[in-house]
Design a protein around this motif. Structure first.
Motif, mmCIF file in Angstrom:
data_model
loop_
_atom_site.group_PDB
_atom_site.id
_atom_site.type_symbol
_atom_site.label_atom_id
_atom_site.label_comp_id
_atom_site.label_asym_id
_atom_site.label_seq_id
_atom_site.Cartn_x
_atom_site.Cartn_y
_atom_site.Cartn_z
ATOM 1 N N PRO A 91 4.720 6.394 -13.000
ATOM 2 C CA PRO A 91 4.685 7.191 -14.300
ATOM 3 C C PRO A 91 4.394 8.512 -14.378
ATOM 4 N N ASP A 92 3.442 9.021 -13.330
ATOM 5 C CA ASP A 92 3.130 10.365 -13.219
ATOM 6 C C ASP A 92 4.052 11.067 -12.241
ATOM 7 N N LYS A 93 4.602 11.996 -12.949
ATOM 8 C CA LYS A 93 5.456 13.003 -12.047
ATOM 9 C C LYS A 93 4.900 13.566 -10.807
ATOM 10 N N LEU A 94 3.700 13.924 -11.176
ATOM 11 C CA LEU A 94 3.030 14.815 -9.936
ATOM 12 C C LEU A 94 2.579 13.567 -8.991
ATOM 13 N N SER A 95 2.964 12.286 -8.913
ATOM 14 C CA SER A 95 2.808 11.352 -8.025
ATOM 15 C C SER A 95 3.845 11.248 -6.894
ATOM 16 N N THR A 116 4.471 -6.395 1.666
ATOM 17 C CA THR A 116 3.564 -7.294 1.150
ATOM 18 C C THR A 116 3.851 -7.356 -0.451
ATOM 19 N N ASN A 117 3.587 -8.626 -0.988
ATOM 20 C CA ASN A 117 3.629 -8.654 -2.640
ATOM 21 C C ASN A 117 2.514 -8.479 -3.485
ATOM 22 N N ASP A 118 1.549 -8.303 -2.634
ATOM 23 C CA ASP A 118 0.073 -7.951 -3.283
ATOM 24 C C ASP A 118 -0.141 -6.485 -3.489
ATOM 25 N N VAL A 119 -0.387 -6.307 -4.577
ATOM 26 C CA VAL A 119 -0.632 -4.820 -5.082
ATOM 27 C C VAL A 119 -1.908 -4.210 -4.273
ATOM 28 N N ASN A 120 -2.843 -4.901 -4.270
ATOM 29 C CA ASN A 120 -3.893 -4.227 -3.454
ATOM 30 C C ASN A 120 -3.724 -4.046 -1.902
ATOM 31 N N GLN A 121 -3.067 -4.925 -1.440
ATOM 32 C CA GLN A 121 -2.816 -4.624 0.096
ATOM 33 C C GLN A 121 -1.624 -3.809 0.220
ATOM 34 N N GLN A 122 -0.769 -3.489 -0.546
ATOM 35 C CA GLN A 122 0.132 -2.447 -0.689
ATOM 36 C C GLN A 122 -0.747 -1.021 -0.768
ATOM 37 N N ILE A 123 -1.699 -1.015 -1.675
ATOM 38 C CA ILE A 123 -2.634 0.228 -1.860
ATOM 39 C C ILE A 123 -3.163 0.604 -0.347
ATOM 40 N N SER A 124 -3.630 -0.528 0.134
ATOM 41 C CA SER A 124 -4.525 -0.451 1.261
ATOM 42 C C SER A 124 -3.528 0.122 2.370
ATOM 43 N N ALA A 125 -2.409 -0.561 2.419
ATOM 44 C CA ALA A 125 -1.470 -0.014 3.661
ATOM 45 C C ALA A 125 -1.104 1.547 3.537
ATOM 46 N N VAL A 126 -0.707 1.958 2.141
ATOM 47 C CA VAL A 126 -0.554 3.206 1.816
ATOM 48 C C VAL A 126 -1.366 4.050 2.282
ATOM 49 N N GLU A 127 -2.681 3.713 1.874
ATOM 50 C CA GLU A 127 -4.107 4.575 2.239
ATOM 51 C C GLU A 127 -4.064 4.948 3.824
ATOM 52 N N SER A 128 -3.538 3.759 4.649
ATOM 53 C CA SER A 128 -3.471 3.816 6.146
ATOM 54 C C SER A 128 -2.399 5.049 6.439
ATOM 55 N N LEU A 129 -1.549 4.986 5.961
ATOM 56 C CA LEU A 129 -0.353 5.921 6.039
ATOM 57 C C LEU A 129 -0.952 7.448 5.675
ATOM 58 N N ILE A 130 -1.559 7.538 4.680
ATOM 59 C CA ILE A 130 -2.263 8.803 4.299
ATOM 60 C C ILE A 130 -3.336 9.117 5.215
ATOM 61 N N ASP A 175 4.598 -2.435 -8.038
ATOM 62 C CA ASP A 175 4.667 -2.095 -9.818
ATOM 63 C C ASP A 175 4.336 -0.512 -9.601
ATOM 64 N N GLY A 176 4.884 0.242 -10.165
ATOM 65 C CA GLY A 176 4.710 1.642 -10.291
ATOM 66 C C GLY A 176 3.497 2.152 -10.754
ATOM 67 N N GLN A 177 3.290 1.487 -11.777
ATOM 68 C CA GLN A 177 2.094 1.703 -12.795
ATOM 69 C C GLN A 177 0.724 1.415 -11.782
ATOM 70 N N GLN A 178 0.817 0.322 -11.378
ATOM 71 C CA GLN A 178 -0.661 0.010 -10.581
ATOM 72 C C GLN A 178 -0.771 0.819 -9.135
ATOM 73 N N LEU A 179 0.444 1.344 -8.728
ATOM 74 C CA LEU A 179 0.201 2.009 -7.302
ATOM 75 C C LEU A 179 0.345 3.534 -7.568
ATOM 76 N N ASN A 180 0.420 3.967 -8.955
ATOM 77 C CA ASN A 180 0.607 5.341 -9.215
ATOM 78 C C ASN A 180 -0.558 6.071 -8.782
ATOM 79 N N GLN A 181 -1.750 5.630 -8.845
ATOM 80 C CA GLN A 181 -2.953 6.463 -8.259
ATOM 81 C C GLN A 181 -2.964 6.885 -7.013
ATOM 82 N N ILE A 182 -2.638 5.918 -5.935
ATOM 83 C CA ILE A 182 -2.210 5.859 -4.683
ATOM 84 C C ILE A 182 -1.317 6.787 -4.154
#
Length: 349
Positions: free
Chosen positions: A145-149, A92-106, A119-126
């Motif tokens: 941006p966060d190496k801990l991510s 997906t090209n939608d940041v929020n949808q990609q966040i939800s997709a990664v949440e499902s994998l977690i 976008d690395g900045q916007q998906l950094n938290q997930i």
């Protein structure tokens, strides 16, 4: 395509090149792809079968030739291993949808994640949430941006792309004894750190020849915008000595505008290493004389790295016991002299 490659110090070039042969793909809303040759069975060294692992994969929508090749390379490499279950989520090209997709994998508790973020900045938290949950993340291309991510980052050398393009153009103009050249630069998306890195590398390399960029405009990585931006620049500059286009996918449109205008007085360099750009380089009358690589083989390598990390292995050719934290692929210059060697590795725009 990527984000800031500040950690370019650990360079392995092709040390972890992926599935034997790159996958070709085409741009547009209906990308097609084909593996150029079947990959051999995984049997030696790091490829010896190990513990069964599940690798989650998330990337933007494949509406761009390079991105399409990324997805195909990742899938083709995963299929080589009987000990890997590949679990891609809907691109997906939608940041929020990609966040939800990664949440499902977690939530599915995969053993490792390969993420190319929109976008690395916007998906950094997930990505950080996955890492904190004990799921190693292989950050592909656009960096968090966060190496801990993330556990490991792998991608291309954006600054190096600019340097390679600048040196090719600088040397070509010096050879022609051009004193005050008109040099045009067509970027991808100007706001992305990756684009800024490419432009800085280009400017730095040109400076060593005493040259500078005359005009610069971004074309959003699309064929259509490539056509319109190139048309505007051609109209604004009645004579051009050199042009660097950051991206071979948008380069389809750039070349269309150049051909429509009947302009051929300048040398052009592309970026990424698409198959159609390479075929254009083979034509003796084309303005496109070279392209600098940014290979989607990195997706193949990312899957291989995720498998090793999830299995607790290091890289067989290295002394260290663990996979490196950062791997930067080299940017190579493809010209008419060496294009035959690179053509089987190109992706279709």
């Amino acid at each position: 395509m990527t984000e800031n490659v500040a950690r370019r110090g650990f360079l392995l070039g092709g040390a972890v090149v992926g599935a034997g042969a790159l996958v070709t793909a085409c741009t547009g809303n209906e990308p097609q792809a084909a593996v150029s040759s079947p990959a051999p069975a995984a049997t030696e060294g790091n490829d010896v079968p190990g513990e069964k692992v599940v690798i989650g994969f998330s990337a933007p929508a494949a509406d761009h030739g390079w991105i399409a090749a990324i997805a195909k390379n990742a899938e083709a490499t995963a299929k080589r291993y009987g000990d890997v279950e590949f679990r891609p989520v809907q691109p997906t090209n939608d940041v929020n949808q990609q966040i939800s997709a990664v949440e499902s994998l977690i939530a599915a508790k995969v053993n490792a994640l390969v993420i190319l973020p929109n976008d690395g900045q916007q998906l950094n938290q997930i990505a950080r949430r996955a890492s904190d949950a004990g799921i190693p993340v292989v950050n592909l291309d656009r960096v968090f941006p966060d190496k801990l991510s993330y556990r490991t980052w792998i991608g291309g050398d954006n600054y190096g792309m600019g340097v390679a393009a600048g040196h090719y153009i600088g040397a070509a103009l010096k050879e022609k004894n051009v004193a005050d050249p008109v040099i045009v630069e067509i970027q991808g998306i100007a706001t992305l750190p990756l684009t800024q890195d490419r432009s800085k590398g280009f400017a730095d390399a040109l400076k060593t020849y005493g040259f500078r960029v005359t005009a610069q405009q971004d074309a959003q990585f699309t064929v259509e915008t490539g056509t319109s931006v190139a048309s505007n620049l051609l109209q604004a500059h009645k004579k051009i000595d050199a042009l660097w286009n950051h991206d071979d996918d948008q380069g389809v449109g750039v070349l269309a505008a150049i051909n429509e205008a009947g302009r051929n007085e300048f040398v052009m360099v592309g970026g990424a290493g698409s198959a159609n750009a390479m075929r254009e380089i083979q034509k003796p009358d084309s303005v496109l004389k070279a392209t600098v690589t940014y290979s989607p083989s990195m997706a193949s390598s990312a899957v291989k790295l995720a498998r090793l990390i999830a299995q607790g292995k290091g890289m067989g050719d290295l002394v260290e016991n663990q996979v490196p934290q950062s791997i930067t692929l080299a940017s190579e210059t493809i010209t008419r002299e060496n294009v035959e060697r690179y053509l089987p590795l190109g992706f279709e725009s």
